[in-house]
Design a protein around this motif. Structure first.
Motif, PDB file in Angstrom:
ATOM      1  N   MET A  77       0.836  -1.193   0.000  1.00 19.66           N
ATOM      2  CA  MET A  77       0.000   0.000   0.000  1.00 19.66           C
ATOM      3  C   MET A  77       0.875   1.250   0.000  1.00 19.66           C
ATOM      4  N   CYS A  78       1.781   1.326  -0.951  1.00 18.27           N
ATOM      5  CA  CYS A  78       2.678   2.470  -1.038  1.00 18.27           C
ATOM      6  C   CYS A  78       3.068   2.696  -2.484  1.00 18.27           C
ATOM      7  N   GLU A  79       3.639   3.847  -2.760  1.00 24.53           N
ATOM      8  CA  GLU A  79       4.072   4.129  -4.122  1.00 24.53           C
ATOM      9  C   GLU A  79       5.297   3.301  -4.480  1.00 24.53           C
ATOM     10  N   GLU A  80       5.521   3.173  -5.781  1.00 27.64           N
ATOM     11  CA  GLU A  80       6.546   2.253  -6.272  1.00 27.64           C
ATOM     12  C   GLU A  80       7.940   2.633  -5.794  1.00 27.64           C
ATOM     13  N   ARG A  81       8.252   3.917  -5.706  1.00 32.17           N
ATOM     14  CA  ARG A  81       9.610   4.310  -5.302  1.00 32.17           C
ATOM     15  C   ARG A  81       9.916   3.881  -3.871  1.00 32.17           C
ATOM     16  N   ILE A  82       8.887   3.771  -3.018  1.00 33.68           N
ATOM     17  CA  ILE A  82       9.082   3.272  -1.658  1.00 33.68           C
ATOM     18  C   ILE A  82       9.122   1.753  -1.650  1.00 33.68           C
ATOM     19  N   ARG A  83       8.248   1.137  -2.425  1.00 31.81           N
ATOM     20  CA  ARG A  83       8.224  -0.329  -2.480  1.00 31.81           C
ATOM     21  C   ARG A  83       9.567  -0.876  -2.964  1.00 31.81           C
ATOM     22  N   GLN A  84      10.190  -0.230  -3.922  1.00 34.46           N
ATOM     23  CA  GLN A  84      11.468  -0.709  -4.449  1.00 34.46           C
ATOM     24  C   GLN A  84      12.564  -0.712  -3.402  1.00 34.46           C
ATOM     25  N   ARG A  85      12.410   0.098  -2.366  1.00 29.97           N
ATOM     26  CA  ARG A  85      13.415   0.198  -1.314  1.00 29.97           C
ATOM     27  C   ARG A  85      13.062  -0.633  -0.088  1.00 29.97           C
ATOM     28  N   SER A  86      11.985  -1.396  -0.162  1.00 30.97           N
ATOM     29  CA  SER A  86      11.426  -2.034   1.029  1.00 30.97           C
ATOM     30  C   SER A  86      11.399  -3.549   0.912  1.00 30.97           C
ATOM     31  N   THR A  87      11.472  -4.197   2.065  1.00 29.57           N
ATOM     32  CA  THR A  87      11.252  -5.635   2.178  1.00 29.57           C
ATOM     33  C   THR A  87      10.251  -5.859   3.303  1.00 29.57           C
ATOM     34  N   VAL A  88       9.589  -7.024   3.300  1.00 31.28           N
ATOM     35  CA  VAL A  88       8.580  -7.310   4.302  1.00 31.28           C
ATOM     36  C   VAL A  88       8.748  -8.729   4.828  1.00 31.28           C
ATOM     37  N   ASP A  89       8.587  -8.887   6.121  1.00 34.31           N
ATOM     38  CA  ASP A  89       8.540 -10.196   6.769  1.00 34.31           C
ATOM     39  C   ASP A  89       7.076 -10.424   7.131  1.00 34.31           C
ATOM     40  N   TRP A  90       6.375 -11.221   6.318  1.00 33.47           N
ATOM     41  CA  TRP A  90       4.945 -11.397   6.509  1.00 33.47           C
ATOM     42  C   TRP A  90       4.636 -12.136   7.807  1.00 33.47           C
ATOM     43  N   ALA A  91       5.487 -13.054   8.214  1.00 32.70           N
ATOM     44  CA  ALA A  91       5.238 -13.822   9.432  1.00 32.70           C
ATOM     45  C   ALA A  91       5.432 -12.959  10.683  1.00 32.70           C
ATOM     46  N   ALA A  92       6.509 -12.185  10.722  1.00 34.94           N
ATOM     47  CA  ALA A  92       6.776 -11.326  11.878  1.00 34.94           C
ATOM     48  C   ALA A  92       5.957 -10.051  11.851  1.00 34.94           C
ATOM     49  N   ARG A  93       5.413  -9.692  10.670  1.00 33.95           N
ATOM     50  CA  ARG A  93       4.674  -8.451  10.476  1.00 33.95           C
ATOM     51  C   ARG A  93       5.563  -7.240  10.727  1.00 33.95           C
ATOM     52  N   ARG A  94       6.641  -7.181   9.942  1.00 35.72           N
ATOM     53  CA  ARG A  94       7.562  -6.044   9.986  1.00 35.72           C
ATOM     54  C   ARG A  94       7.978  -5.698   8.566  1.00 35.72           C
TER      55      ARG A  94
END
Length: 249
Positions: A195-212
């Motif tokens: 739920m963010c713009e592409e320029r932020i998503r490209q710099r981001s990773t997510v841990d779905w299990a830990a929710r971080r």
């Protein structure tokens, strides 16, 4: 050295809080930092406050309680949530604030030498400049803990700023230290979607299990720890554990 355990927003979910605390009770050299938003939304806000009150009194593990926007109306901010706390729970939060058990910020240094400022929602470039542009996480935390009220209650302040504004602002600046925050997220954990713009998503990773999530910007990174418990509590999540850390503020 210390193990720092950062717990994201609890939102009235006492069972979820108790579950992650149980293995920490009595463990030496452990500090818990809770990023605020203990109250509202979930099924048992009074139970959450009793757990934290006990931890603040017993001191094992050491507990650092930060202020979230959902606690703010009871310590000087404007009411906004449609379901107010009981008078006794509101007075408890006020007492924590007056006795400095509720703080605005903390700062830690990892074993690798990375410094993190910890607040409820994050320190935006605008508020950072209003603080005088502190170059260290420790100085920023100390300044925020003087309770600069116009900055605290403002919509872009460290209790209220949203990740797209926060991260987008620092993409245009050099952030002098890393940050850990709760309050909101750039993903939907329920739907496992961004739920963010592409320029932020490209710099981001997510841990779905830990929710971080983790988002890198110039000079540092953001770690977002709000697990989005909602009204019933997340089925799976875990706090952020920083081994071999040093508590700076």
């Amino acid at each position: 050295m210390t193990t720092v355990v950062v717990i994201g927003d609890v939102g009235g979910c006492s069972a979820e809080l108790a579950r992650v605390l149980e293995p920490l009770i009595g463990v030496p050299d452990t500090v818990v930092v809770q990023v605020g938003d203990l109250v509202d939304r979930g099924p048992d806000t009074p139970g959450v406050l009793r757990i934290v009150e006990q931890r603040l009194a017993q001191g094992s593990p050491r507990w650092i309680q930060l202020l979230g926007n959902h606690e703010a109306p009871y310590v000087g901010g404007e009411p906004f949530w449609p379901e107010p706390l009981s008078a006794s729970d509101g007075r408890l939060l006020e007492r924590w604030w007056l006795t400095e058990r509720l703080r605005v910020a903390a700062a830690v240094r990892t074993g690798a030498g990375e410094d993190f400022l910890i607040t409820h929602a994050g320190l935006s470039p605008a508020v950072w400049r209003d603080l005088g542009g502190p170059v260290s996480a420790a100085t920023a935390a100390e300044l925020l803990n003087t309770r600069p009220e116009p900055l605290l209650w403002g919509c872009g302040g460290p209790l209220w700023v949203e990740p797209p504004e926060l991260y987008g602002g620092w993409l245009a600046e050099w952030m002098p230290f890393s940050q850990i925050h709760g309050h909101s997220a750039i993903v939907s954990y329920r739907h496992e979607s961004w739920m963010c713009e592409e320029r932020i998503r490209q710099r981001s990773t997510v841990d779905w299990a830990a929710r971080r999530t983790q988002t890198r910007v110039g000079g540092g990174r953001f770690i977002a720890v709000d697990p989005k418990h909602g009204r019933t509590g997340a089925v799976r999540w875990s706090p952020l554990v920083i081994e071999d850390a040093r508590l700076l503020v």
